[in-house]
Design a protein around this motif. Structure first.
Motif, PDB file in Angstrom:
ATOM      1  N   ASP A 225       0.724  -1.182   0.050  1.00  0.00           N
ATOM      2  CA  ASP A 225      -0.149   0.049   0.005  1.00  0.00           C
ATOM      3  C   ASP A 225       0.886   1.368  -0.154  1.00  0.00           C
ATOM      4  OD1 ASP A 225       0.993   0.243   2.837  1.00  0.00           O
ATOM      5  OD2 ASP A 225      -0.805  -0.167   3.591  1.00  0.00           O
ATOM      6  N   ALA A 226       0.272   2.365   0.168  1.00  0.00           N
ATOM      7  CA  ALA A 226       1.079   3.698  -0.113  1.00  0.00           C
ATOM      8  C   ALA A 226       1.970   3.681   1.228  1.00  0.00           C
ATOM      9  CB  ALA A 226       0.089   5.023  -0.088  1.00  0.00           C
ATOM     10  N   GLN A 227       1.721   3.391   2.104  1.00  0.00           N
ATOM     11  CA  GLN A 227       2.740   3.425   3.555  1.00  0.00           C
ATOM     12  C   GLN A 227       3.804   2.236   3.421  1.00  0.00           C
ATOM     13  OE1 GLN A 227       2.767   5.855   5.922  1.00  0.00           O
ATOM     14  NE2 GLN A 227       4.923   4.992   5.939  1.00  0.00           N
ATOM     15  N   GLY A 228       3.410   1.123   2.806  1.00  0.00           N
ATOM     16  CA  GLY A 228       4.509   0.122   2.706  1.00  0.00           C
ATOM     17  C   GLY A 228       5.447   0.648   1.547  1.00  0.00           C
ATOM     18  N   TYR A 229       4.819   1.270   0.371  1.00  0.00           N
ATOM     19  CA  TYR A 229       5.857   1.624  -0.504  1.00  0.00           C
ATOM     20  C   TYR A 229       6.599   2.710  -0.119  1.00  0.00           C
ATOM     21  CZ  TYR A 229       6.870   3.833  -5.121  1.00  0.00           C
ATOM     22  OH  TYR A 229       7.623   4.481  -6.223  1.00  0.00           O
ATOM     23  N   ALA A 230       6.255   3.689   0.570  1.00  0.00           N
ATOM     24  CA  ALA A 230       6.904   4.538   0.956  1.00  0.00           C
ATOM     25  C   ALA A 230       8.222   4.116   2.023  1.00  0.00           C
ATOM     26  CB  ALA A 230       6.268   5.866   1.856  1.00  0.00           C
ATOM     27  N   ASP A 231       7.852   3.179   2.800  1.00  0.00           N
ATOM     28  CA  ASP A 231       8.776   2.512   3.832  1.00  0.00           C
ATOM     29  C   ASP A 231       9.815   1.897   2.952  1.00  0.00           C
ATOM     30  OD1 ASP A 231       7.044   3.494   5.872  1.00  0.00           O
ATOM     31  OD2 ASP A 231       6.221   1.592   6.147  1.00  0.00           O
ATOM     32  N   GLU A 232       9.501   1.178   1.906  1.00  0.00           N
ATOM     33  CA  GLU A 232      10.463   0.522   1.006  1.00  0.00           C
ATOM     34  C   GLU A 232      11.417   1.436   0.592  1.00  0.00           C
ATOM     35  OE1 GLU A 232      11.099  -2.696   1.552  1.00  0.00           O
ATOM     36  OE2 GLU A 232       9.422  -3.072   2.840  1.00  0.00           O
ATOM     37  N   GLN A 233      10.895   2.553  -0.172  1.00  0.00           N
ATOM     38  CA  GLN A 233      11.760   3.473  -0.516  1.00  0.00           C
ATOM     39  C   GLN A 233      12.839   4.148   0.292  1.00  0.00           C
ATOM     40  OE1 GLN A 233      10.170   6.020  -4.153  1.00  0.00           O
ATOM     41  NE2 GLN A 233       8.884   6.296  -2.728  1.00  0.00           N
ATOM     42  N   ALA A 234      12.180   4.317   1.584  1.00  0.00           N
ATOM     43  CA  ALA A 234      13.068   4.821   2.703  1.00  0.00           C
ATOM     44  C   ALA A 234      14.147   3.820   3.054  1.00  0.00           C
ATOM     45  CB  ALA A 234      12.245   5.202   3.836  1.00  0.00           C
ATOM     46  N   ARG A 235      14.179   2.706   2.862  1.00  0.00           N
ATOM     47  CA  ARG A 235      14.774   1.781   3.356  1.00  0.00           C
ATOM     48  C   ARG A 235      16.124   1.619   2.243  1.00  0.00           C
ATOM     49  NH1 ARG A 235      13.730  -2.491   6.486  1.00  0.00           N
ATOM     50  NH2 ARG A 235      11.616  -2.181   5.906  1.00  0.00           N
ATOM     51  N   VAL A 236      15.744   1.736   0.780  1.00  0.00           N
ATOM     52  CA  VAL A 236      16.643   2.080  -0.018  1.00  0.00           C
ATOM     53  C   VAL A 236      17.487   3.350   0.110  1.00  0.00           C
ATOM     54  CG1 VAL A 236      17.277   2.081  -2.402  1.00  0.00           C
ATOM     55  CG2 VAL A 236      15.425   0.411  -1.635  1.00  0.00           C
ATOM     56  N   HIS A 237      16.840   4.272   0.407  1.00  0.00           N
ATOM     57  CA  HIS A 237      17.293   5.748   0.561  1.00  0.00           C
ATOM     58  C   HIS A 237      18.455   5.616   1.665  1.00  0.00           C
ATOM     59  CE1 HIS A 237      17.684  10.065   1.133  1.00  0.00           C
ATOM     60  NE2 HIS A 237      17.171  10.236  -0.024  1.00  0.00           N
ATOM     61  N   ARG A 238      18.151   5.130   2.926  1.00  0.00           N
ATOM     62  CA  ARG A 238      18.847   4.811   4.029  1.00  0.00           C
ATOM     63  C   ARG A 238      20.137   4.188   3.552  1.00  0.00           C
ATOM     64  NH1 ARG A 238      13.946   4.240   6.928  1.00  0.00           N
ATOM     65  NH2 ARG A 238      14.608   1.839   6.920  1.00  0.00           N
ATOM     66  N   PHE A 239      19.882   3.065   3.008  1.00  0.00           N
ATOM     67  CA  PHE A 239      21.182   2.251   2.312  1.00  0.00           C
ATOM     68  C   PHE A 239      22.184   3.215   1.492  1.00  0.00           C
ATOM     69  CE2 PHE A 239      23.170   0.279  -1.472  1.00  0.00           C
ATOM     70  CZ  PHE A 239      23.983  -0.662  -0.770  1.00  0.00           C
ATOM     71  N   LEU A 240      21.481   3.985   0.685  1.00  0.00           N
ATOM     72  CA  LEU A 240      22.426   4.799  -0.234  1.00  0.00           C
ATOM     73  C   LEU A 240      23.101   5.870   0.520  1.00  0.00           C
ATOM     74  CD1 LEU A 240      20.009   5.038  -3.393  1.00  0.00           C
ATOM     75  CD2 LEU A 240      21.967   3.665  -3.048  1.00  0.00           C
ATOM     76  N   GLU A 241      22.419   6.476   1.553  1.00  0.00           N
ATOM     77  CA  GLU A 241      23.087   7.429   2.183  1.00  0.00           C
ATOM     78  C   GLU A 241      24.092   6.908   2.819  1.00  0.00           C
ATOM     79  OE1 GLU A 241      19.497  10.197   3.985  1.00  0.00           O
ATOM     80  OE2 GLU A 241      19.883   8.428   5.051  1.00  0.00           O
ATOM     81  N   THR A 242      24.735   5.542   3.423  1.00  0.00           N
ATOM     82  CA  THR A 242      25.863   5.446   4.027  1.00  0.00           C
ATOM     83  C   THR A 242      26.568   4.368   3.159  1.00  0.00           C
ATOM     84  OG1 THR A 242      24.320   3.419   4.977  1.00  0.00           O
ATOM     85  CG2 THR A 242      24.464   5.427   6.109  1.00  0.00           C
ATOM     86  N   ALA A 243      26.112   4.044   2.034  1.00  0.00           N
ATOM     87  CA  ALA A 243      26.805   3.087   1.115  1.00  0.00           C
ATOM     88  C   ALA A 243      28.231   3.914   0.686  1.00  0.00           C
ATOM     89  CB  ALA A 243      26.025   2.613   0.105  1.00  0.00           C
ATOM     90  N   GLU A 244      29.308   2.819   0.540  1.00  0.00           N
ATOM     91  CA  GLU A 244      30.564   3.527  -0.073  1.00  0.00           C
ATOM     92  C   GLU A 244      30.281   3.390  -1.556  1.00  0.00           C
ATOM     93  OE1 GLU A 244      33.781   1.454   1.480  1.00  0.00           O
ATOM     94  OE2 GLU A 244      33.364   2.200   3.823  1.00  0.00           O
TER      95      GLU A 244
END
Length: 278
Positions: A225-244
């Motif tokens: 759903d909309a919230q689940g989609y936003a949560d999954e995008q945020a999970r990817v975003h957090r990975f990218l923020e700290t990824a080398e």
């Protein structure tokens, strides 16, 4: 979720090409040119080699397991083809994830079949169709219409060749970065130049694009759903923020993290209804 989005990069299999064309000890660059020239003669201009004449130089994966998400390329920079392919199938054996690809059924997986055959890589879970594990009878990696391997390009095209689209164009349509200046046609040149890292980085961004397109598909399929989609995008975003890796930072900078589209809300329906009544 236990999902593995993946992508491979390939170059001409010059070792086999030398034997097929009887080229002796001709170097890789000239052998590759000869193979492509022969292919153009065979096809009337197209130089895309048959799948069994591709050698894998990178396999990148985006894994969503439990609460974790990460992206990496199998093996280190010096890993040989056999090691990378063995790692791929060992991962399927260990985690038995749902596979996600873009044109994986038409390219990536058949190439991996031939190269695993060459190197003698076992892959029992991948080839299981229910003889030894009942759960695979109606949902396995091999059946085109099962969900254990989801070829997004094939599914979105309605299993019709005329409906297929390029990953880059669909990704850009959805506000994703796409290819970031690299393209599959440049992989052979990068390998000849010894720049395997550029190829690995490119492969990882393709795996990222594939996974993020998959999330959008899961909304359409009703599994997010909309919230689940936003949560999954945020999970990817957090990975990218700290990824080398500069490519991850470029991807993050180019990613327009749009909210779920706003179609079919009540306001839109009311305004359309008013216009129709007028």
């Amino acid at each position: 979720m236990n999902v593995l989005a993946f992508d491979i990069e390939t170059v001409p299999d010059t070792e086999t090409g030398r034997r097929l064309l009887d080229l002796g000890d001709l170097d890789d660059q000239d052998t590759g040119r000869a193979m492509l020239h022969r292919r153009r003669q065979e096809t009337g201009g197209r130089d895309f080699l048959p799948l069994h004449l591709h050698r894998v130089v990178a396999i990148s994966v985006a894994l969503r397991q439990g609460d974790r998400f990460r992206v990496w390329t199998l093996g280190d920079r010096d890993a040989g083809e056999a090691e990378m392919i063995a790692r791929f199938y060992e991962g399927l054996e260990r985690f038995q994830p749902d596979l996600v690809s873009w044109n994986g059924a038409g390219f990536d997986l058949p190439v991996l079949h031939y190269r695993a055959l060459l190197h003698g890589v076992p892959a029992p879970a991948y080839w299981e169709t229910g003889d030894n594990a009942q759960a695979f009878r109606w949902n396995n990696y091999l059946n085109r219409f099962h969900w254990r391997h989801l070829d997004l390009m094939d599914v979105m095209a309605g299993f019709q060749g005329r409906g297929t689209a390029k990953l880059e164009e669909v990704a850009v349509m959805l506000g994703l970065p796409g290819k970031l200046g690299m393209h599959g046609s440049l992989v052979w040149d990068r390998i000849l130049d010894g720049d395997i890292q550029a190829v690995r980085d490119y492969c990882e961004t393709d795996a990222l694009n594939t996974y993020l397109v998959y999330l959008r598909f899961e909304v359409m399929r009703g599994r997010l759903d909309a919230q689940g989609y936003a949560d999954e995008q945020a999970r990817v975003h957090r990975f990218l923020e700290t990824a080398e890796g500069e490519h991850f930072q470029q991807f993050l900078a180019g990613w327009e993290a749009r909210p779920l589209w706003q179609g079919h809300n009540s306001q839109d329906k009311d305004s359309r209804g008013t216009q129709e009544e007028d």
